[in-house]
Design a protein around this motif. Structure first.
Motif, PDB file in Angstrom:
ATOM      1  N   LYS A   6       0.846  -1.204   0.000  1.00 61.62           N
ATOM      2  CA  LYS A   6       0.000   0.000   0.000  1.00 61.62           C
ATOM      3  C   LYS A   6       0.875   1.246   0.000  1.00 61.62           C
ATOM      4  O   LYS A   6       0.641   2.183  -0.752  1.00 61.62           O
ATOM      5  CB  LYS A   6      -0.926  -0.016   1.219  1.00 61.62           C
ATOM      6  CG  LYS A   6      -1.800   1.219   1.322  1.00 61.62           C
ATOM      7  CD  LYS A   6      -2.629   1.181   2.595  1.00 61.62           C
ATOM      8  CE  LYS A   6      -3.319   2.496   2.808  1.00 61.62           C
ATOM      9  NZ  LYS A   6      -3.949   2.595   4.113  1.00 61.62           N
ATOM     10  N   SER A  35      -9.232  -5.026   3.203  1.00 64.53           N
ATOM     11  CA  SER A  35      -9.469  -3.612   3.473  1.00 64.53           C
ATOM     12  C   SER A  35      -8.244  -2.767   3.119  1.00 64.53           C
ATOM     13  O   SER A  35      -8.367  -1.677   2.549  1.00 64.53           O
ATOM     14  CB  SER A  35      -9.836  -3.412   4.939  1.00 64.53           C
ATOM     15  OG  SER A  35     -10.082  -2.069   5.210  1.00 64.53           O
ATOM     16  N   THR A  36      -7.059  -3.280   3.406  1.00 65.08           N
ATOM     17  CA  THR A  36      -5.825  -2.574   3.063  1.00 65.08           C
ATOM     18  C   THR A  36      -5.708  -2.420   1.552  1.00 65.08           C
ATOM     19  O   THR A  36      -5.337  -1.349   1.053  1.00 65.08           O
ATOM     20  CB  THR A  36      -4.598  -3.313   3.631  1.00 65.08           C
ATOM     21  OG1 THR A  36      -4.743  -3.410   5.055  1.00 65.08           O
ATOM     22  CG2 THR A  36      -3.314  -2.594   3.297  1.00 65.08           C
ATOM     23  N   GLN A  39      -8.197   0.205   0.464  1.00 66.60           N
ATOM     24  CA  GLN A  39      -7.689   1.545   0.794  1.00 66.60           C
ATOM     25  C   GLN A  39      -6.641   1.996  -0.213  1.00 66.60           C
ATOM     26  O   GLN A  39      -6.551   3.176  -0.535  1.00 66.60           O
ATOM     27  CB  GLN A  39      -7.088   1.557   2.206  1.00 66.60           C
ATOM     28  CG  GLN A  39      -8.093   1.427   3.310  1.00 66.60           C
ATOM     29  CD  GLN A  39      -7.436   1.178   4.651  1.00 66.60           C
ATOM     30  OE1 GLN A  39      -6.223   1.187   4.783  1.00 66.60           O
ATOM     31  NE2 GLN A  39      -8.247   0.928   5.658  1.00 66.60           N
ATOM     32  N   GLN A  40      -5.861   1.066  -0.702  1.00 68.32           N
ATOM     33  CA  GLN A  40      -4.832   1.390  -1.690  1.00 68.32           C
ATOM     34  C   GLN A  40      -5.471   1.949  -2.956  1.00 68.32           C
ATOM     35  O   GLN A  40      -4.896   2.825  -3.616  1.00 68.32           O
ATOM     36  CB  GLN A  40      -4.021   0.140  -2.013  1.00 68.32           C
ATOM     37  CG  GLN A  40      -2.851   0.388  -2.923  1.00 68.32           C
ATOM     38  CD  GLN A  40      -2.006  -0.861  -3.099  1.00 68.32           C
ATOM     39  OE1 GLN A  40      -2.157  -1.833  -2.374  1.00 68.32           O
ATOM     40  NE2 GLN A  40      -1.131  -0.829  -4.079  1.00 68.32           N
ATOM     41  N   ALA A  42      -7.863   3.962  -3.126  1.00 68.14           N
ATOM     42  CA  ALA A  42      -8.208   5.373  -2.919  1.00 68.14           C
ATOM     43  C   ALA A  42      -7.098   6.287  -3.408  1.00 68.14           C
ATOM     44  O   ALA A  42      -7.359   7.399  -3.874  1.00 68.14           O
ATOM     45  CB  ALA A  42      -8.505   5.641  -1.446  1.00 68.14           C
ATOM     46  N   SER A  72     -13.598   1.572   4.112  1.00 62.34           N
ATOM     47  CA  SER A  72     -12.498   1.624   3.144  1.00 62.34           C
ATOM     48  C   SER A  72     -13.043   1.835   1.739  1.00 62.34           C
ATOM     49  O   SER A  72     -12.531   2.666   0.983  1.00 62.34           O
ATOM     50  CB  SER A  72     -11.669   0.345   3.194  1.00 62.34           C
ATOM     51  OG  SER A  72     -11.029   0.205   4.434  1.00 62.34           O
ATOM     52  N   THR A  75     -14.271   5.326   1.363  1.00 60.79           N
ATOM     53  CA  THR A  75     -13.147   6.248   1.151  1.00 60.79           C
ATOM     54  C   THR A  75     -12.765   6.300  -0.322  1.00 60.79           C
ATOM     55  O   THR A  75     -12.510   7.369  -0.880  1.00 60.79           O
ATOM     56  CB  THR A  75     -11.921   5.822   1.992  1.00 60.79           C
ATOM     57  OG1 THR A  75     -12.275   5.858   3.372  1.00 60.79           O
ATOM     58  CG2 THR A  75     -10.726   6.719   1.748  1.00 60.79           C
ATOM     59  N   LYS A 109     -17.510   9.075   6.708  1.00 61.71           N
ATOM     60  CA  LYS A 109     -17.460   9.083   5.233  1.00 61.71           C
ATOM     61  C   LYS A 109     -18.751   9.648   4.651  1.00 61.71           C
ATOM     62  O   LYS A 109     -18.740  10.330   3.631  1.00 61.71           O
ATOM     63  CB  LYS A 109     -17.229   7.673   4.689  1.00 61.71           C
ATOM     64  CG  LYS A 109     -16.050   6.942   5.283  1.00 61.71           C
ATOM     65  CD  LYS A 109     -14.754   7.651   5.127  1.00 61.71           C
ATOM     66  CE  LYS A 109     -13.647   6.832   5.771  1.00 61.71           C
ATOM     67  NZ  LYS A 109     -12.514   7.591   6.156  1.00 61.71           N
TER      68      LYS A 109
END
Length: 143
Positions: A6, A35-36, A39-40, A42, A72, A75, A109
């Motif tokens: 990430k 989830s990680t 998030q990446q 985003a 996530s 986001t 959010k």
């Protein structure tokens, strides 16, 4: 390791790692990993890949989404300026979760989406409903 990918903004490496883990022991895949990766997305505002990862998490790995993975994805939607999708996702999942499920991650959010959509009255109503629900929970806790 997913967090390293990430930070390096290396989605290809993260997907390869996910495939390797899946090949060796699919039960090791958990919501935090997915989830990680979401998030990446985003960072590059790629909501299509984020949606696919979320769907795979639900359908293939049968991991029940919690506010962690849902927020996530929200986001990603907000960074992609797809505020309508943020609100739809919240509407869909907020009914399935209890107030004790860390909904605050998702609620923040939603507030961002309303502000960016310049729907200030809706935002105010939403914040008031959060306050009302919070007050009700506190009263039931102390009884």
């Amino acid at each position: 390791m997913f967090k390293v990918y990430k930070e390096l903004n290396n989605m290809e490496g993260a997907l390869k790692l996910l495939r390797d883990i899946t090949d060796k022991n699919p039960s090791m895949v958990n919501e935090e990993m997915c989830s990680t990766m979401i998030q990446q997305c985003a960072k590059v505002t790629n909501y299509a890949i984020a949606e696919e990862i979320f769907t795979i998490m639900n359908d293939y790995y049968t991991i029940k989404p919690t506010p962690l993975s849902i927020s996530s994805l929200m986001t990603v939607y907000n960074s992609s300026k797809r505020y309508d999708l943020t609100l739809q996702l919240f509407e869909t999942y907020s009914k399935k979760l209890t107030t004790h499920d860390n909904l605050i991650w998702m609620q923040g959010k939603v507030i961002d989406a309303y502000i960016n959509l310049e729907q200030f009255e809706e935002c105010t109503k939403f914040v008031e409903s959060i306050d009302e629900n919070s007050s009700r929970d506190k009263v039931s806790y102390y009884q």
